[in-house]
Design a protein around this motif. Structure first.
Motif, PDB file in Angstrom:
ATOM      1  N   CYS A 119      -7.405 -10.448   2.473  1.00 48.73           N
ATOM      2  CA  CYS A 119      -5.953 -10.231   2.481  1.00 48.73           C
ATOM      3  C   CYS A 119      -5.376 -10.056   1.002  1.00 48.73           C
ATOM      4  O   CYS A 119      -4.641  -9.224   0.702  1.00 48.73           O
ATOM      5  N   GLU A 120      -6.071 -10.708   0.207  1.00 51.28           N
ATOM      6  CA  GLU A 120      -5.858 -10.577  -1.241  1.00 51.28           C
ATOM      7  C   GLU A 120      -6.111  -9.281  -1.689  1.00 51.28           C
ATOM      8  O   GLU A 120      -5.393  -8.744  -2.479  1.00 51.28           O
ATOM      9  N   ALA A 121      -7.468  -8.785  -1.304  1.00 55.71           N
ATOM     10  CA  ALA A 121      -7.458  -7.199  -1.792  1.00 55.71           C
ATOM     11  C   ALA A 121      -6.514  -6.263  -1.107  1.00 55.71           C
ATOM     12  O   ALA A 121      -6.076  -5.318  -1.799  1.00 55.71           O
ATOM     13  N   GLU A 162      -4.071  -3.523  -3.071  1.00 60.41           N
ATOM     14  CA  GLU A 162      -4.183  -2.032  -2.764  1.00 60.41           C
ATOM     15  C   GLU A 162      -2.742  -1.594  -2.565  1.00 60.41           C
ATOM     16  O   GLU A 162      -2.321  -0.534  -2.982  1.00 60.41           O
ATOM     17  N   GLN A 163      -1.908  -2.521  -1.966  1.00 61.64           N
ATOM     18  CA  GLN A 163      -0.629  -1.918  -1.729  1.00 61.64           C
ATOM     19  C   GLN A 163       0.260  -2.140  -2.937  1.00 61.64           C
ATOM     20  O   GLN A 163       1.356  -1.168  -2.796  1.00 61.64           O
ATOM     21  N   ILE A 164       0.038  -3.195  -3.823  1.00 64.93           N
ATOM     22  CA  ILE A 164       0.619  -2.933  -5.144  1.00 64.93           C
ATOM     23  C   ILE A 164       0.516  -1.354  -5.925  1.00 64.93           C
ATOM     24  O   ILE A 164       1.387  -0.982  -6.193  1.00 64.93           O
ATOM     25  N   ASN A 165      -0.736  -0.930  -5.733  1.00 63.59           N
ATOM     26  CA  ASN A 165      -1.091   0.285  -6.286  1.00 63.59           C
ATOM     27  C   ASN A 165      -0.416   1.432  -5.563  1.00 63.59           C
ATOM     28  O   ASN A 165      -0.047   2.307  -6.372  1.00 63.59           O
ATOM     29  N   ILE A 166      -0.358   1.166  -4.167  1.00 67.35           N
ATOM     30  CA  ILE A 166       0.513   2.272  -3.447  1.00 67.35           C
ATOM     31  C   ILE A 166       1.887   2.427  -3.828  1.00 67.35           C
ATOM     32  O   ILE A 166       2.161   3.370  -4.207  1.00 67.35           O
ATOM     33  N   LYS A 168       1.081   2.339   5.655  1.00 74.24           N
ATOM     34  CA  LYS A 168       0.447   1.372   4.860  1.00 74.24           C
ATOM     35  C   LYS A 168       0.679   0.103   5.074  1.00 74.24           C
ATOM     36  O   LYS A 168      -0.240  -0.924   5.024  1.00 74.24           O
ATOM     37  N   LEU A 169       2.048  -0.009   4.960  1.00 72.58           N
ATOM     38  CA  LEU A 169       2.579  -1.539   5.493  1.00 72.58           C
ATOM     39  C   LEU A 169       2.068  -2.139   6.790  1.00 72.58           C
ATOM     40  O   LEU A 169       1.565  -3.438   6.755  1.00 72.58           O
ATOM     41  N   ARG A 170       2.003  -1.274   7.716  1.00 72.86           N
ATOM     42  CA  ARG A 170       1.600  -1.555   9.085  1.00 72.86           C
ATOM     43  C   ARG A 170       0.117  -1.869   9.004  1.00 72.86           C
ATOM     44  O   ARG A 170      -0.559  -2.917   9.605  1.00 72.86           O
ATOM     45  N   ALA A 171      -0.633  -1.241   8.185  1.00 68.42           N
ATOM     46  CA  ALA A 171      -2.219  -1.655   7.889  1.00 68.42           C
ATOM     47  C   ALA A 171      -2.294  -2.696   7.090  1.00 68.42           C
ATOM     48  O   ALA A 171      -3.252  -3.757   7.689  1.00 68.42           O
ATOM     49  N   LEU A 172      -1.151  -3.174   6.328  1.00 67.33           N
ATOM     50  CA  LEU A 172      -1.258  -4.615   5.513  1.00 67.33           C
ATOM     51  C   LEU A 172      -1.169  -5.739   6.563  1.00 67.33           C
ATOM     52  O   LEU A 172      -1.780  -6.623   6.438  1.00 67.33           O
ATOM     53  N   ASP A 190       4.630 -12.786   8.542  1.00 64.25           N
ATOM     54  CA  ASP A 190       6.091 -12.990   8.401  1.00 64.25           C
ATOM     55  C   ASP A 190       6.701 -12.405   7.196  1.00 64.25           C
ATOM     56  O   ASP A 190       7.584 -11.768   7.145  1.00 64.25           O
ATOM     57  N   PHE A 191       5.771 -12.597   5.940  1.00 70.51           N
ATOM     58  CA  PHE A 191       6.246 -12.061   4.766  1.00 70.51           C
ATOM     59  C   PHE A 191       6.308 -10.246   4.789  1.00 70.51           C
ATOM     60  O   PHE A 191       7.223  -9.780   4.587  1.00 70.51           O
ATOM     61  N   VAL A 192       5.317  -9.875   5.223  1.00 71.30           N
ATOM     62  CA  VAL A 192       5.143  -8.176   5.495  1.00 71.30           C
ATOM     63  C   VAL A 192       6.347  -7.705   6.193  1.00 71.30           C
ATOM     64  O   VAL A 192       7.066  -6.780   5.998  1.00 71.30           O
ATOM     65  N   GLU A 193       6.551  -8.491   7.414  1.00 70.74           N
ATOM     66  CA  GLU A 193       7.429  -8.076   8.593  1.00 70.74           C
ATOM     67  C   GLU A 193       9.082  -8.155   7.808  1.00 70.74           C
ATOM     68  O   GLU A 193       9.684  -7.174   7.803  1.00 70.74           O
ATOM     69  N   GLY A 194       9.325  -9.215   7.487  1.00 69.47           N
ATOM     70  CA  GLY A 194      10.589  -9.560   6.765  1.00 69.47           C
ATOM     71  C   GLY A 194      11.059  -8.919   5.460  1.00 69.47           C
ATOM     72  O   GLY A 194      12.076  -8.315   5.276  1.00 69.47           O
ATOM     73  N   ALA A 195      10.174  -8.983   4.432  1.00 70.82           N
ATOM     74  CA  ALA A 195      10.340  -8.759   3.289  1.00 70.82           C
ATOM     75  C   ALA A 195       9.817  -7.142   2.886  1.00 70.82           C
ATOM     76  O   ALA A 195      10.646  -6.467   1.876  1.00 70.82           O
TER      77      ALA A 195
END
Length: 252
Positions: free
Chosen positions: A80-82, A86-90, A190-194, A208-213
């Motif tokens: 999850c951390e990795a 990766e998403q930050i880089n995207i 990519k967010l769905r993959a996260l 919950d964070f990925v869905e809401g934010a």
């Protein structure tokens, strides 16, 4: 009630009157219940949760933690951390592309200031005011979340974007928004993959964070860019684009 009688050579026996029998039966049932409760008491103390006992294993982890490690980290899987890094880089890569679009449409020989301002500014998912560079705001939101969960932010290299967006058939504006729409749809995937990584490790808080934010705002962005592409395909490459630029300037 009861009476006692004895005859010569015969042990005394207890005689229970009929009216006293119900009370005696109730007493017998109570004694049976007490014996059952006593047996259960041998198996459990009746305490549901013993905090000082239960916390010992986690306390040992905290005591062993070095100063370079997070004290707040709990049930946060390394994958999850990795995935967050990766998403930050995207997000930063998409932001870099949008900055290049901002610079392109600000040129004097392109002169579409409304489109330029739009690619520079967008709604931040966590507030109602205009923020410079939406995708950079997403990256910072992910960085804050990484720190919240006790992970380590690791920034990676980003690619140099293209700087020329002229297209003789579609025109600059339509080509740019088609590119942007494709990026927004890719980012949604990519967010769905996260989210799937978080779900894989049972991390409901990260889900919950990925869905809401993030995901909700990303879905809205995809629809917004799709509408802009539809409008630009109608107006052509001349005066219609000029009018589109004026209208989008109000939104930016």
């Amino acid at each position: 009630m009861s009476t006692w009688c004895a005859c010569a050579g015969v042990p005394a026996t207890r005689v229970v009157r009929p009216e006293a029998r119900p009370a005696m039966q109730q007493l017998a049932r109570s004694r049976v219940a007490c014996r059952a409760t006593a047996k259960e008491g041998e198996l459990t103390t009746g305490v549901v949760f013993e905090p000082f006992t239960a916390v010992q294993s986690e306390l040992a982890v905290v005591e062993r933690a070095a100063t370079s490690e997070s004290y707040a980290r709990v049930d946060f899987h390394p994958e999850c951390e990795a995935a967050i890094n990766e998403q930050i880089n995207i997000e930063y890569n998409v932001s870099y592309v949008y900055h290049s679009l901002y610079a392109y449409f600000s040129r004097d020989n392109v002169a579409l200031p409304g489109v330029a301002a739009f690619f520079k500014k967008a709604r931040h998912p966590a507030c109602s005011v205009l923020e410079s560079v939406e995708e950079r705001g997403h990256a910072e939101l992910l960085m804050d979340y990484q720190n919240l969960r006790g992970g380590k932010v690791k920034l990676q290299s980003i690619m140099m974007p293209e700087m020329e967006f002229s297209n003789p058939e579609k025109g600059e504006a339509l080509y740019a928004f088609e590119l942007a729409l494709s990026l927004e749809k890719l980012n949604f995937q990519k967010l769905r993959a996260l989210h799937e990584v978080a779900e894989k490790h049972g991390d409901s808080q990260m889900c919950d964070f990925v869905e809401g934010a993030l995901l909700a705002d990303q879905a809205a962005a995809v629809k917004e860019f799709a509408e802009f592409v539809s409008q630009l395909r109608r107006v052509g490459t001349g005066l219609g684009v000029f009018e589109f630029d004026r209208q989008i300037a109000a939104k930016a």
